[in-house]
Scaffold this active site. Sequence first.
Site, PDB file in Angstrom:
ATOM      1  N   ARG A 132     -83.576 -35.134 -33.323  1.00  0.00           N
ATOM      2  CA  ARG A 132     -84.222 -34.138 -32.471  1.00  0.00           C
ATOM      3  C   ARG A 132     -85.714 -34.390 -32.358  1.00  0.00           C
ATOM      4  NH1 ARG A 132     -83.293 -28.821 -35.092  1.00  0.00           N
ATOM      5  NH2 ARG A 132     -82.805 -30.009 -36.966  1.00  0.00           N
ATOM      6  N   SER A 169     -85.866 -25.783 -31.599  1.00  0.00           N
ATOM      7  CA  SER A 169     -84.827 -26.578 -32.244  1.00  0.00           C
ATOM      8  C   SER A 169     -84.669 -27.951 -31.608  1.00  0.00           C
ATOM      9  CB  SER A 169     -83.485 -25.841 -32.193  1.00  0.00           C
ATOM     10  OG  SER A 169     -83.509 -24.707 -33.020  1.00  0.00           O
ATOM     11  N   GLU A 201     -77.112 -20.554 -19.610  1.00  0.00           N
ATOM     12  CA  GLU A 201     -76.864 -21.987 -19.519  1.00  0.00           C
ATOM     13  C   GLU A 201     -76.371 -22.425 -18.143  1.00  0.00           C
ATOM     14  OE1 GLU A 201     -75.860 -20.047 -22.048  1.00  0.00           O
ATOM     15  OE2 GLU A 201     -77.179 -20.787 -23.645  1.00  0.00           O
ATOM     16  N   PHE A 250     -73.333 -24.723 -26.111  1.00  0.00           N
ATOM     17  CA  PHE A 250     -73.641 -23.993 -24.881  1.00  0.00           C
ATOM     18  C   PHE A 250     -73.629 -24.885 -23.644  1.00  0.00           C
ATOM     19  CE2 PHE A 250     -76.423 -21.536 -28.051  1.00  0.00           C
ATOM     20  CZ  PHE A 250     -75.340 -20.806 -28.488  1.00  0.00           C
ATOM     21  N   HIS A 308     -77.055 -30.270 -32.173  1.00  0.00           N
ATOM     22  CA  HIS A 308     -76.136 -29.435 -32.956  1.00  0.00           C
ATOM     23  C   HIS A 308     -74.678 -29.670 -32.542  1.00  0.00           C
ATOM     24  CE1 HIS A 308     -79.952 -27.638 -33.839  1.00  0.00           C
ATOM     25  NE2 HIS A 308     -79.440 -26.690 -34.608  1.00  0.00           N
ATOM     26  N   ASP A 330     -73.255 -21.511 -38.986  1.00  0.00           N
ATOM     27  CA  ASP A 330     -72.882 -20.730 -37.807  1.00  0.00           C
ATOM     28  C   ASP A 330     -71.386 -20.726 -37.507  1.00  0.00           C
ATOM     29  OD1 ASP A 330     -75.469 -19.929 -37.304  1.00  0.00           O
ATOM     30  OD2 ASP A 330     -75.916 -21.684 -36.074  1.00  0.00           O
ATOM     31  N   ARG A 346     -77.540 -32.141 -35.627  1.00  0.00           N
ATOM     32  CA  ARG A 346     -78.601 -31.319 -36.223  1.00  0.00           C
ATOM     33  C   ARG A 346     -79.255 -31.962 -37.439  1.00  0.00           C
ATOM     34  NH1 ARG A 346     -78.372 -27.284 -40.422  1.00  0.00           N
ATOM     35  NH2 ARG A 346     -80.106 -25.821 -40.289  1.00  0.00           N
TER      36      ARG A 346
END
Length: 312
Positions: free
Chosen positions: A2, A29, A50, A75, A101, A109, A159
């Site tokens: 990332r 993020s 989204e 998403f 992620h 999560d 992630r």
Amino acid sequence: MRSAYGESLVNLGTKYSNIVCVGGDTTDSLKTKKFGEKFPERLFNVGIAEANLVSIAAGLAIAGKISFASTYAAFIPGRCLDQIRNAICYPNLNVKIVVSHAGLSVGPDGASHQQIEDISIMRSLPNMRVLVPADAPSVKKLLEKIVQIPGPFYVRLARPSTEELYPEETDFEIGKGKVVTDGKDLSIFACGTMVSASQKASDTLKKEHGISCRVVDMYSIKPIDADLIYKCTKETGSLISVEEHNIVGGLGSAISEVTSDICPTFVRKIGIADKFGESARDEEIDSLLHKYGLSPKEIVRNALELKKREKK
């Protein structure tokens, strides 16, 4: 990965004045906030919307921009497949979807945020190309490539921090794979976080079982490197695929499509066995991956089983 994305976006934005980025309340993020700090007029945070996010990215592409659309993999494509299909892929627009992620390793999560179907979804869309880099240097190089190639791309990031496998100067080609460890008895094709896991498994197979295992980073899943798959089949026999993704429709399926056409062989698919994931704290991620068959130990076990099967 990332952080590499955020840094690359700033560097590319400096070079290409028509690069824009659309995000969905995940700019911290995804590290796209850095791009917004450098170019505030070129970052658009549209919130948790989204379908709007990818549609706005499509509109900006129509206006001549190189559009980056970024949020969590749960998403995109999870909440906007219709818009990706009809607003981006059908008109073949210059939108680069970069998500993070993906897979099981997202933290606590749970299954709702563990995107394990996205490779299958995205590679089935005409005009969409699918890339799954394994480390930060490959992220940077692949982003440099895709901004020069018109049309849609889907780039899948994980992630967790990942081990760097390549020197910064390593080159990557779209539509090619890269042999990271050579061997003559078996080939393991992996993508993303599973490349380093496969290397560790290859080391164990060599040291403890005398099996020389070739490891291939198949970062380009669509288009896929059919020539390399053919070469490995002819030189090492059976193949293993390893992915932090459902075994249905992912890397293993893409490889099997090639082998069934031009070089029939055994393909052992290692991935998530068509089930949902479960929650795990960060310190439990390795245990979760092991439970779902994605640890180096499980890759070794599968390789030994496959070699036994070859002998029958």
